[in-house]
Design an enzyme around this catalytic site. Structure first.
Site, PDB file in Angstrom:
ATOM      1  N   GLU A  63     -10.851   2.877   7.030  1.00 28.46           N
ATOM      2  CA  GLU A  63      -9.926   3.960   7.374  1.00 28.46           C
ATOM      3  C   GLU A  63     -10.728   5.158   7.885  1.00 28.46           C
ATOM      4  OE1 GLU A  63      -6.290   6.582   5.374  1.00 28.46           O
ATOM      5  OE2 GLU A  63      -7.857   5.747   4.085  1.00 28.46           O
ATOM      6  N   GLY A 113      -9.695   7.805  -2.252  1.00 27.83           N
ATOM      7  CA  GLY A 113     -10.357   9.081  -2.049  1.00 27.83           C
ATOM      8  C   GLY A 113     -11.188   9.062  -0.779  1.00 27.83           C
ATOM      9  N   HIS A 165       1.314   4.865  -2.271  1.00 29.80           N
ATOM     10  CA  HIS A 165       0.765   5.759  -3.291  1.00 29.80           C
ATOM     11  C   HIS A 165       1.872   6.514  -4.019  1.00 29.80           C
ATOM     12  CE1 HIS A 165      -3.612   5.592  -2.340  1.00 29.80           C
ATOM     13  NE2 HIS A 165      -3.172   5.249  -1.134  1.00 29.80           N
ATOM     14  N   HIS A 183       0.860  -1.197   0.000  1.00 30.03           N
ATOM     15  CA  HIS A 183       0.000   0.000   0.000  1.00 30.03           C
ATOM     16  C   HIS A 183       0.888   1.236   0.000  1.00 30.03           C
ATOM     17  CE1 HIS A 183      -4.157   1.636   1.077  1.00 30.03           C
ATOM     18  NE2 HIS A 183      -3.381   2.699   0.954  1.00 30.03           N
TER      19      HIS A 183
END
Length: 371
Positions: free
Chosen positions: A216, A186, A27, A25
């Protein structure tokens, strides 16, 4: 605390940075070097909130440590603005791979949202090819330096937008050209996976692996939708699965827990949790348990047998690395090398790769930890 200025520490005499790691994970736009942001902004004649890399890092740290996912995501506006050309995307992808290699990562999955990088006239295809070009250049450079690393793309669709089916089709089109999976990202709260059921139905029919940001900024209901509507094979963060656990009794290190149906399903099916400790603190994902790492339910989930993995989420925004995240966990929970190896085994087993290649990763990790 024995963590040095580079985020490294020694455990049982072994430097964490040199241990083989798997990053699931991570980004792309959250890992751009501050100096690169400034250079790209200057080329694009874009204003920046700071004039040097150190000051910009400080500004990003302040923006990220907000306790809110919505506020945390606002720090990405500047980065997205400078990543609107093929040259910029290729450069940051190449540097991203170099930073992973320096962090001891032998396999990484970099996720990013192509739809956010077409404002300057790029097509979605051009954007994906530009990132893949940078990844391959980074892999080649790492190989020349004696560093063994492989990186795959996860294409993310923005969950507050309506292009998820289009991005899903893009991911399938590039599955043999660098793309290994799909994600939605998002603002999570108010935008469940069920909003994108058409995309997930298509991906299931095409057998492309899916991970979903869930658990989250929203709780168990979001995780449930990720699993049922999204057919998620992994949970992006997933930290709030702990809300479906009820602590009945705690005596010393012994904890008696009652599982909810959702938590038991996730644990028993060994659905990997892409936990990101520092980021979870910054976004408030673990705030219900406290605002210190010691309050994070990471250790509880690990001790209960969940398939926990350790991730950075956004290297630059959270000022971290995979080495640093492991060091923080060691310092907080007293983990040893066997624990850290278990986290890497979990991540390797969860990678969006064929089983033969996942087994090779497991062997590489075992050999690296043994050395």
């Amino acid at each position: 605390m024995n963590i040095d200025q580079h985020g490294d520490m020694k455990v049982q005499g072994v430097s964490l940075r040199g241990l083989p790691k798997v990053s699931l994970h991570d980004h792309l736009d959250g890992g751009v070097r501050p100096a690169t942001i400034l250079e790209l902004a200057a080329e694009a004649n874009l204003p920046t909130p700071a004039k040097d890399a150190g000051a910009l890092r400080g500004w990003l740290d302040q923006q990220a440590d907000s306790g809110s996912l919505v506020e945390y995501l606002k720090s990405f506006d500047l980065v997205t603005a400078v990543l609107q050309t093929e040259q910029a995307l290729t450069r940051v992808a190449r540097e991203f791979v170099a930073d992973l290699a320096e962090d001891g990562v032998i396999y990484g999955e970099v996720r990013w949202a192509p739809e956010q990088h077409v404002a300057g006239g790029l097509s979605l295809d051009q954007a994906v090819r530009a990132v893949q070009r940078g990844i391959e250049e980074g892999e080649d450079a790492a190989d020349a330096a004696g560093q063994n690393i492989r990186v795959g793309q996860i294409l993310s669709a923005m969950r507050q937008a309506d292009r998820s089916k289009e991005i899903a089709e893009l991911a399938v089109a590039y599955r043999e050209r660098g793309v290994v999976g799909f994600d939605i990202a998002g603002p999570e709260d108010g935008f469940p996976a069920s909003d994108h059921r058409a995309a997930f139905d298509y991906l299931a029919a095409e057998f492309l692996p899916v991970t979903v940001h869930a658990g989250e900024a929203a709780g168990p209901a979001s995780i449930r939708s990720a699993l049922i509507d999204g057919r998620a094979l992994r949970l992006g963060h997933g930290v709030r699965i702990a809300e479906d656990l009820q602590i009945i009794e705690r005596e010393g290190d012994e904890v008696q827990v009652q599982f909810g149906d959702l938590a038991r399903w996730v644990r028993d099916r060994e659905i990997p949790l892409e936990l990101s400790p520092s980021s979870n603190l910054h976004t408030g994902a673990s705030a219900v348990w406290g605002d210190e790492l010691a309050d994070h339910p990471f250790d509880l989930l690990y001790q209960l047998g969940f398939a926990v993995t350790v991730n950075v989420d956004n290297r630059t925004m959270s000022g971290t690395s995979l080495t640093r995240e492991l060091a923080l966990l060691v310092d907080t929970f007293g983990y040893d090398l066997d624990d850290l190896e278990a986290f890497q085994f979990n991540a390797a087993s969860a990678a969006f790769l064929p089983v033969e290649e996942r087994e090779e990763l497991v062997e590489m990790i075992a050999e690296g930890f043994e050395r």
